[in-house]
Design an enzyme around this catalytic site. Structure first.
Site, short mmCIF file in Angstrom:
data_model
loop_
_atom_site.label_atom_id
_atom_site.label_comp_id
_atom_site.label_asym_id
_atom_site.label_seq_id
_atom_site.Cartn_x
_atom_site.Cartn_y
_atom_site.Cartn_z
CG HIS A 124 -1.83 1.19 1.29
ND1 HIS A 124 -1.95 1.92 2.45
CD2 HIS A 124 -2.61 1.80 0.38
CE1 HIS A 124 -2.77 2.93 2.24
NE2 HIS A 124 -3.19 2.88 1.00
CB CYS A 145 0.66 2.00 8.12
SG CYS A 145 2.39 1.99 8.65
CG HIS A 146 -2.75 3.06 5.87
ND1 HIS A 146 -1.43 3.12 5.50
CD2 HIS A 146 -3.12 4.33 6.17
CE1 HIS A 146 -1.02 4.38 5.54
NE2 HIS A 146 -2.02 5.13 5.95
N GLY A 147 -4.07 -1.02 8.15
CA GLY A 147 -4.92 -2.17 8.40
C GLY A 147 -4.97 -3.26 7.35
#
Length: 188
Positions: free
Chosen positions: A128, A152-154
């Site tokens: 990502h 960080c963003h799952g």
């Protein structure tokens, strides 16, 4: 007064001026060519990778200390590298997933070396935004699919390091690697 032209035994006119001029032109062009090569070669050579970069071009990893179900973190080209020995259960879980239903469809066989399905080698960089996922260290969060979890963003990856949930567009990258023995691999 008569102009006498000299000829040799073959009858060809002895105009030495043309021949000297041709030689001087050829010599000048040759000298310029050698000079250009002398200038360009060092410029091209300086674009080659330095010795310290070439030393990082490959990494050897000892697998003997990695137990089934365990993963280690090491580095390859200054980036994290995850090496994981999958258990029979993790292999079975990865195999039962229909690859066509995945965002980045790949089977476990496509991500491992023939005959060494239990060894999964991936770059430890989330696809990502480049964070380092958790799951390779002892006691780290492996996410809901038992593989890796990017804090960080799952993004959640399964036991084959394939993206299953979250914003990551692709699976964790599998670098080029080969087995040098039953207990060692060469990455790169």
């Amino acid at each position: 007064m008569a102009i006498v032209e000299h000829t040799d035994s073959t009858g060809i006119s002895g105009d030495d001026g043309v021949r000297r001029r041709d030689f001087i032109n050829i010599a000048a062009v040759s000298f310029a060519g050698v000079g250009a090569v002398a200038v360009v070669l060092p410029l091209i050579d300086q674009m080659n990778p330095s010795a310290d970069v070439l030393a990082l071009a490959s990494t050897e990893v000892d697998l003997s200390a990695i137990q089934p179900g365990q993963a280690i973190k090491t580095t390859f080209r200054s980036q994290p590298l995850f090496v994981r020995q999958l258990t029979e259960k993790e292999i079975a879980e990865a195999d039962k997933v229909d690859a066509s239903t995945l965002r980045d469809p790949q089977t476990l066989e496509e991500r491992t070396v023939d005959g060494k399905k239990q060894w999964l080698v991936t770059m430890g960089v989330c696809t990502h935004l480049g964070c380092v996922p958790l799951g390779a260290g002892e006691g780290e969060n492996k996410g809901e699919y038992g593989g890796y979890f990017c804090p960080c963003h799952g993004s959640s990856y399964d036991t084959a390091a394939r993206i299953r949930k979250g914003p990551a567009p692709k699976n964790l990258e599998v670098p080029k690697f080969s087995f040098t023995s039953d207990t060692a691999i060469l990455v790169g």
